[in-house]
Design a protein around this motif. Sequence first.
Motif, PDB file in Angstrom:
ATOM      1  N   ALA A   3      12.257  66.855   0.908  1.00 49.81           N
ATOM      2  CA  ALA A   3      10.976  67.564   0.884  1.00 49.81           C
ATOM      3  C   ALA A   3      10.888  68.511   2.069  1.00 49.81           C
ATOM      4  CB  ALA A   3       9.806  66.573   0.906  1.00 49.81           C
ATOM      5  N   LYS A   4      10.918  69.815   1.806  1.00 52.19           N
ATOM      6  CA  LYS A   4      10.739  70.842   2.841  1.00 52.19           C
ATOM      7  C   LYS A   4      11.699  70.637   4.018  1.00 52.19           C
ATOM      8  CE  LYS A   4       7.116  72.782   0.844  1.00 52.19           C
ATOM      9  NZ  LYS A   4       7.133  74.175   0.339  1.00 52.19           N
ATOM     10  N   GLY A   5      12.929  70.318   3.730  1.00 57.18           N
ATOM     11  CA  GLY A   5      13.926  70.161   4.781  1.00 57.18           C
ATOM     12  C   GLY A   5      14.017  68.769   5.374  1.00 57.18           C
ATOM     13  N   ALA A   6      13.085  67.892   5.047  1.00 59.79           N
ATOM     14  CA  ALA A   6      13.179  66.491   5.466  1.00 59.79           C
ATOM     15  C   ALA A   6      13.961  65.736   4.405  1.00 59.79           C
ATOM     16  CB  ALA A   6      11.804  65.881   5.648  1.00 59.79           C
ATOM     17  N   VAL A   7      14.994  65.008   4.822  1.00 55.00           N
ATOM     18  CA  VAL A   7      15.906  64.354   3.882  1.00 55.00           C
ATOM     19  C   VAL A   7      16.062  62.891   4.236  1.00 55.00           C
ATOM     20  CG1 VAL A   7      18.280  64.275   3.017  1.00 55.00           C
ATOM     21  CG2 VAL A   7      17.174  66.484   3.402  1.00 55.00           C
ATOM     22  N   VAL A   8      15.906  62.036   3.228  1.00 59.11           N
ATOM     23  CA  VAL A   8      16.202  60.610   3.344  1.00 59.11           C
ATOM     24  C   VAL A   8      17.326  60.294   2.361  1.00 59.11           C
ATOM     25  CG1 VAL A   8      15.358  58.256   2.978  1.00 59.11           C
ATOM     26  CG2 VAL A   8      13.874  59.964   4.060  1.00 59.11           C
ATOM     27  N   ILE A   9      18.391  59.666   2.820  1.00 57.84           N
ATOM     28  CA  ILE A   9      19.488  59.209   1.958  1.00 57.84           C
ATOM     29  C   ILE A   9      19.604  57.707   2.148  1.00 57.84           C
ATOM     30  CG2 ILE A   9      21.913  59.450   1.335  1.00 57.84           C
ATOM     31  CD1 ILE A   9      21.866  62.208   2.654  1.00 57.84           C
ATOM     32  N   ALA A  10      19.475  56.962   1.051  1.00 60.17           N
ATOM     33  CA  ALA A  10      19.397  55.499   1.137  1.00 60.17           C
ATOM     34  C   ALA A  10      20.467  54.844   0.281  1.00 60.17           C
ATOM     35  CB  ALA A  10      18.017  55.021   0.698  1.00 60.17           C
ATOM     36  N   ASP A  11      20.990  53.732   0.801  1.00 59.88           N
ATOM     37  CA  ASP A  11      21.944  52.888   0.070  1.00 59.88           C
ATOM     38  C   ASP A  11      21.138  51.899  -0.763  1.00 59.88           C
ATOM     39  OD1 ASP A  11      23.738  50.995  -0.837  1.00 59.88           O
ATOM     40  OD2 ASP A  11      24.792  50.783   1.057  1.00 59.88           O
ATOM     41  N   THR A  12      21.155  52.068  -2.064  1.00 64.59           N
ATOM     42  CA  THR A  12      20.376  51.205  -2.954  1.00 64.59           C
ATOM     43  C   THR A  12      21.280  50.583  -4.020  1.00 64.59           C
ATOM     44  OG1 THR A  12      19.816  53.151  -4.296  1.00 64.59           O
ATOM     45  CG2 THR A  12      18.231  52.490  -2.610  1.00 64.59           C
ATOM     46  N   GLY A  13      22.460  50.164  -3.595  1.00 68.50           N
ATOM     47  CA  GLY A  13      23.382  49.558  -4.547  1.00 68.50           C
ATOM     48  C   GLY A  13      24.068  48.344  -3.971  1.00 68.50           C
ATOM     49  N   PRO A  14      24.632  47.502  -4.829  1.00 68.53           N
ATOM     50  CA  PRO A  14      25.424  46.356  -4.366  1.00 68.53           C
ATOM     51  C   PRO A  14      26.749  46.835  -3.801  1.00 68.53           C
ATOM     52  CG  PRO A  14      25.562  46.545  -6.745  1.00 68.53           C
ATOM     53  CD  PRO A  14      24.576  47.589  -6.299  1.00 68.53           C
ATOM     54  N   PRO A  15      27.490  45.969  -3.115  1.00 68.28           N
ATOM     55  CA  PRO A  15      28.806  46.388  -2.599  1.00 68.28           C
ATOM     56  C   PRO A  15      29.741  46.734  -3.745  1.00 68.28           C
ATOM     57  CG  PRO A  15      28.505  44.010  -2.371  1.00 68.28           C
ATOM     58  CD  PRO A  15      27.178  44.572  -2.784  1.00 68.28           C
ATOM     59  N   PRO A  16      30.761  47.535  -3.472  1.00 65.41           N
ATOM     60  CA  PRO A  16      31.709  47.902  -4.532  1.00 65.41           C
ATOM     61  C   PRO A  16      32.528  46.695  -4.974  1.00 65.41           C
ATOM     62  CG  PRO A  16      32.476  48.680  -2.399  1.00 65.41           C
ATOM     63  CD  PRO A  16      31.089  48.142  -2.195  1.00 65.41           C
ATOM     64  N   PRO A  17      33.268  46.825  -6.073  1.00 63.47           N
ATOM     65  CA  PRO A  17      34.109  45.716  -6.537  1.00 63.47           C
ATOM     66  C   PRO A  17      35.056  45.228  -5.448  1.00 63.47           C
ATOM     67  CG  PRO A  17      34.014  47.442  -8.202  1.00 63.47           C
ATOM     68  CD  PRO A  17      33.342  47.988  -6.986  1.00 63.47           C
ATOM     69  N   GLU A  40      19.348  56.982   6.151  1.00 65.57           N
ATOM     70  CA  GLU A  40      19.417  57.990   7.198  1.00 65.57           C
ATOM     71  C   GLU A  40      18.314  59.011   6.937  1.00 65.57           C
ATOM     72  OE1 GLU A  40      24.027  57.740   8.665  1.00 65.57           O
ATOM     73  OE2 GLU A  40      23.313  59.626   7.816  1.00 65.57           O
ATOM     74  N   PHE A  41      17.795  59.596   8.021  1.00 65.87           N
ATOM     75  CA  PHE A  41      16.652  60.495   7.927  1.00 65.87           C
ATOM     76  C   PHE A  41      16.924  61.711   8.803  1.00 65.87           C
ATOM     77  CE2 PHE A  41      12.054  61.214   9.464  1.00 65.87           C
ATOM     78  CZ  PHE A  41      11.794  62.124   8.445  1.00 65.87           C
ATOM     79  N   SER A  42      16.806  62.899   8.234  1.00 70.13           N
ATOM     80  CA  SER A  42      17.018  64.130   8.993  1.00 70.13           C
ATOM     81  C   SER A  42      15.900  65.117   8.695  1.00 70.13           C
ATOM     82  CB  SER A  42      18.373  64.753   8.638  1.00 70.13           C
ATOM     83  OG  SER A  42      18.424  65.114   7.270  1.00 70.13           O
ATOM     84  N   THR A  43      15.719  66.040   9.617  1.00 75.70           N
ATOM     85  CA  THR A  43      14.733  67.096   9.447  1.00 75.70           C
ATOM     86  C   THR A  43      15.375  68.415   9.834  1.00 75.70           C
ATOM     87  OG1 THR A  43      12.641  68.011  10.280  1.00 75.70           O
ATOM     88  CG2 THR A  43      13.804  66.483  11.715  1.00 75.70           C
ATOM     89  N   GLY A  44      15.435  69.352   8.918  1.00 84.05           N
ATOM     90  CA  GLY A  44      16.131  70.600   9.184  1.00 84.05           C
ATOM     91  C   GLY A  44      17.586  70.328   9.533  1.00 84.05           C
ATOM     92  N   ARG A  45      18.020  70.865  10.671  1.00 83.97           N
ATOM     93  CA  ARG A  45      19.407  70.684  11.095  1.00 83.97           C
ATOM     94  C   ARG A  45      19.554  69.561  12.116  1.00 83.97           C
ATOM     95  NH1 ARG A  45      22.883  74.350   9.502  1.00 83.97           N
ATOM     96  NH2 ARG A  45      24.301  73.864  11.223  1.00 83.97           N
TER      97      ARG A  45
END
Length: 586
Positions: A329-343, A358-363
């Motif tokens: 949203a407007k350069g604010a970014v949230v990337i979240a792990d929402t899965g089980p571990p891999p095989p 992780e959370f970032s704003t702009g650069r």
Amino acid sequence: MSRDSLAERFHLAALVARQWLRTLAGRADTSAIALSYAPVPVPERLLIAPQDLRTGDPTLAAEIYAGRFAFAGKVMQLDGRTPFELVPASVDWAEALHGFGWLRHLHAANTTIARANARALVGDWIRNPGVARAIAGRPEVTARRVISWLTQATFLLQDAELDFYRRFMRSLARQVRQLRRGAHEAPDGYPRLLVILALTFAGLCMSDQGRLLKAAQRRLGEELDRQILPDGGPITRNPGMLIELLLDLLPLRQAFTARNQQAPAAVMNAVDRMMPMLRFFRHGDGAFAHFHGMSYTAADQLATILAFDDARGAPVANAPYSGYQRLDAKGAVVIADTGPPPPLSVSWEAHASCLAFEFSTGRNRLVVNCGVPAVNREQWRQVARSTAAHSTAVIADTSSCRFLNGSHLTRLMGLPIVDGPKTVDVQRGVRNEAILLRASHDGYAPEFGLIHQRSWRLALDGNRLDGEEVFRAAAEGAELQSHAFAIRFHLHPQVAVERFDDPHTALLSLPNGEAWAFAAPLVPVTIEESVYLAASGGPRRTSQLVLVGDVRDTSRIVWTFMRTREAQGGDLRGTYIGSRGAARPR
């Protein structure tokens, strides 16, 4: 022997049995058998030399000519010997040496001296691989060496004497035969794909390899369909695998064109799926989020790959097959792990990071995970894989996943994840001018009898991120037992932390003058030391915000990040966020 010890031994025995059965199944697979028996005659010539998309540095060519070999954070001096006679400084150093990826630096220099040096070093290896021949013979190292020799073949063979040309061709064919026979023995995940990619390159580039190319193409298609998920993420859940794989897949696609052949549909489809995921994992500064083994992002490599992306559209927001979510949203970014571990078979680098974000704003990045270092990984590997190295909740200083460790079986299987979250529920939507995401996992249910639920609410103007942590009993009607929790928010090293008088609030300042306040009204905020492992120059000291308590006493915690000063605006230092999350003057 205790009941727990017996259960542990039974569990490990079952894991080994499953791994053994998978290996037998792989050997019995029709395409694997066809590949292992495909003939590999010594080629009379090379038909094409694929492009190497990895950037070469001519200054490193001078270092190599001077007898200084710097790989994986270690430097070794030849002192009149060949590099293959040296006892390797580390396993990573030996893998880099015997993978011959450094030939691209000599090629970048493109001088007669550099070419002669490259031929001499390749000739030395052909005569005697040296003391680390066991490492040199590993399938993934052999595969990288074959690809390196093929991509640098024009540079190596220009004006070469006939004797070197013949020895080069014989050695190449011998290594391809070795790869062909041992393809099923390569570790699952990217190493196995790399081996099959090398065999496909060999089939395309070397003359008289029709049967090898046909068998390798089929096997490559099967592995790509299995390892690249429908949303484009890798089965290992490591974002870095996308970069490494595309650096080889894109030249392979071009190699098929150079041979006037149609690239296999599986290759084309995999590239098309993977490209949008590159943008999914990127923050505003261009770096990838640090999940499941991702380290420092090589900006030059990523830029090279993105130049092949014709679509260049906005990144997807939902990657359910890969187990990730993105809020933007407007350069604010949230990337979240929402899965089980891999095989299990591909989890030897996976992390206990469920519900980390992780959370970032702009650069600028605010909240990160520790990541892993680009070199000397062994020193930090298990620390980096723990839940405490991620921005999420930790119960009783215990990771949400269990790793195979402290057993002789680790020599056979590495350190895969043998237990962890089974069910991860995810809900997503937009409401009241905000993007909402809620997820929960049961990784702590077997040992502590609880479910961890986390919610994010990112305002559409990008100025506020609200979160909520809920701990509830895993069994219906059960009561929560007393267990300590620590909710960690690891900060990027560029973030400066300042305490307020209010113990529930902290101010975060960024290099561009932007400021954010963090508030947690129900529990005090403590500031602790942390380490950012994924920095370009190696691990760096940083800080983390920590919320601690007991799940029985405080089963619900809310927290807020709010922008209090714009990067290019008035000075808002007279405003702060109080313990109830409302901005008010000091």
